[in-house]
Design a protein around this motif. Structure first.
Motif, PDB file in Angstrom:
ATOM      1  N   MET A   1       1.020  -1.511  -0.215  1.00  0.00           N
ATOM      2  CA  MET A   1      -0.100   0.027   0.062  1.00  0.00           C
ATOM      3  C   MET A   1       0.546   1.108   0.219  1.00  0.00           C
ATOM      4  O   MET A   1       1.732   1.176   0.832  1.00  0.00           O
ATOM      5  CB  MET A   1      -1.112  -0.218   1.044  1.00  0.00           C
ATOM      6  CG  MET A   1      -2.114   0.992   1.422  1.00  0.00           C
ATOM      7  SD  MET A   1      -3.279   1.088   2.275  1.00  0.00           S
ATOM      8  CE  MET A   1      -2.431   1.600   3.994  1.00  0.00           C
ATOM      9  N   ALA A   2       0.671   2.128  -0.456  1.00  0.00           N
ATOM     10  CA  ALA A   2       1.008   3.430  -1.230  1.00  0.00           C
ATOM     11  C   ALA A   2       0.921   4.272   0.489  1.00  0.00           C
ATOM     12  O   ALA A   2      -0.161   4.882   0.657  1.00  0.00           O
ATOM     13  CB  ALA A   2       1.500   4.018  -2.476  1.00  0.00           C
ATOM     14  N   PRO A   3       1.808   5.149   0.123  1.00  0.00           N
ATOM     15  CA  PRO A   3       1.855   6.190   1.521  1.00  0.00           C
ATOM     16  C   PRO A   3       0.774   7.601   0.848  1.00  0.00           C
ATOM     17  O   PRO A   3       0.622   7.315  -0.133  1.00  0.00           O
ATOM     18  CB  PRO A   3       3.625   6.561   2.322  1.00  0.00           C
ATOM     19  CG  PRO A   3       3.663   6.639   0.745  1.00  0.00           C
ATOM     20  CD  PRO A   3       3.716   5.175   0.154  1.00  0.00           C
ATOM     21  N   PRO A   4      -0.124   8.228   1.699  1.00  0.00           N
ATOM     22  CA  PRO A   4      -1.077   8.850   1.439  1.00  0.00           C
ATOM     23  C   PRO A   4       0.026  10.088   0.477  1.00  0.00           C
ATOM     24  O   PRO A   4       0.857  10.710   0.390  1.00  0.00           O
ATOM     25  CB  PRO A   4      -1.290   9.503   2.297  1.00  0.00           C
ATOM     26  CG  PRO A   4      -1.217   8.558   3.493  1.00  0.00           C
ATOM     27  CD  PRO A   4      -0.271   7.861   3.145  1.00  0.00           C
ATOM     28  N   GLN A   5      -1.405  10.474  -0.946  1.00  0.00           N
ATOM     29  CA  GLN A   5      -0.827  11.549  -1.755  1.00  0.00           C
ATOM     30  C   GLN A   5      -1.180  12.659  -1.409  1.00  0.00           C
ATOM     31  O   GLN A   5      -2.133  13.100  -0.618  1.00  0.00           O
ATOM     32  CB  GLN A   5      -0.554  11.462  -3.206  1.00  0.00           C
ATOM     33  CG  GLN A   5       0.387  10.035  -3.717  1.00  0.00           C
ATOM     34  CD  GLN A   5      -0.099   9.182  -4.656  1.00  0.00           C
ATOM     35  OE1 GLN A   5      -1.051   9.782  -6.060  1.00  0.00           O
ATOM     36  NE2 GLN A   5       0.366   8.786  -5.340  1.00  0.00           N
ATOM     37  N   SER A   8      -4.565  14.179  -1.653  1.00  0.00           N
ATOM     38  CA  SER A   8      -5.594  12.516  -1.584  1.00  0.00           C
ATOM     39  C   SER A   8      -7.023  12.297  -1.510  1.00  0.00           C
ATOM     40  O   SER A   8      -7.222  13.943  -0.837  1.00  0.00           O
ATOM     41  CB  SER A   8      -4.566  11.414  -1.342  1.00  0.00           C
ATOM     42  OG  SER A   8      -4.822  12.283   0.793  1.00  0.00           O
ATOM     43  N   SER A  79      -3.295   2.559  -3.779  1.00  0.00           N
ATOM     44  CA  SER A  79      -2.262   3.227  -4.340  1.00  0.00           C
ATOM     45  C   SER A  79      -1.923   5.429  -3.803  1.00  0.00           C
ATOM     46  O   SER A  79      -0.948   5.914  -4.319  1.00  0.00           O
ATOM     47  CB  SER A  79      -2.847   3.911  -6.068  1.00  0.00           C
ATOM     48  OG  SER A  79      -4.157   4.604  -5.372  1.00  0.00           O
ATOM     49  N   GLY A  80      -2.756   5.690  -2.767  1.00  0.00           N
ATOM     50  CA  GLY A  80      -2.860   6.443  -1.641  1.00  0.00           C
ATOM     51  C   GLY A  80      -3.296   7.699  -1.970  1.00  0.00           C
ATOM     52  O   GLY A  80      -3.076   8.985  -2.038  1.00  0.00           O
ATOM     53  N   GLN A  81      -4.394   7.445  -3.205  1.00  0.00           N
ATOM     54  CA  GLN A  81      -5.349   8.912  -3.923  1.00  0.00           C
ATOM     55  C   GLN A  81      -6.277   9.213  -3.226  1.00  0.00           C
ATOM     56  O   GLN A  81      -6.935  10.096  -3.036  1.00  0.00           O
ATOM     57  CB  GLN A  81      -5.421   8.291  -5.446  1.00  0.00           C
ATOM     58  CG  GLN A  81      -4.101   8.306  -5.895  1.00  0.00           C
ATOM     59  CD  GLN A  81      -4.685   8.081  -7.083  1.00  0.00           C
ATOM     60  OE1 GLN A  81      -5.897   7.431  -8.304  1.00  0.00           O
ATOM     61  NE2 GLN A  81      -4.100   8.204  -8.558  1.00  0.00           N
ATOM     62  N   GLN A  83      -7.471   8.597   1.227  1.00  0.00           N
ATOM     63  CA  GLN A  83      -7.713   7.727   3.183  1.00  0.00           C
ATOM     64  C   GLN A  83      -8.833   7.862   3.926  1.00  0.00           C
ATOM     65  O   GLN A  83      -9.751   8.768   3.814  1.00  0.00           O
ATOM     66  CB  GLN A  83      -6.033   8.697   3.606  1.00  0.00           C
ATOM     67  CG  GLN A  83      -6.379  10.665   3.385  1.00  0.00           C
ATOM     68  CD  GLN A  83      -5.443  10.745   3.733  1.00  0.00           C
ATOM     69  OE1 GLN A  83      -4.685  10.664   4.625  1.00  0.00           O
ATOM     70  NE2 GLN A  83      -4.589  12.088   3.234  1.00  0.00           N
TER      71      GLN A  83
END
Length: 83
Positions: A1-5, A8, A79-81, A83
């Motif tokens: 899981m990607a970190p928040p962008q 987002s 994808s972090g898009q 949260q």
């Protein structure tokens, strides 16, 4: 899981309530780390459950929605898009 962008989408999480007799978890993130997410379906609708960092026993969930919208939300979370 990607970190928040940056920029987002914010998901409105509400406490999980028993709204259906049966719940099916279709996918999930690693259960060994928090926050943990589950991609679920029940009663013909789809939603994401969220097990937060501060209190893993507290389960939150997104709005219940049609499958296509829920799939988009699930991919955004992974994808972090969102949260």
């Amino acid at each position: 899981m990607a970190p928040p962008q940056v920029g987002s989408v914010r998901v409105e999480w509400t406490p999980s309530l028993k709204r259906a007799d049966r719940l099916r978890i279709r996918d999930h993130t690693c259960g060994c780390t928090y926050p943990m997410f589950e991609f679920c379906t029940a009663g013909g609708l789809w939603f994401v459950r969220h097990h937060p960092i501060r209190n893993p026993a507290t389960v939150l969930e997104s709005a219940w929605m049609p499958a296509r919208a829920a799939q988009v939300l699930w991919l955004q979370i992974l994808s972090g898009q969102a949260q």
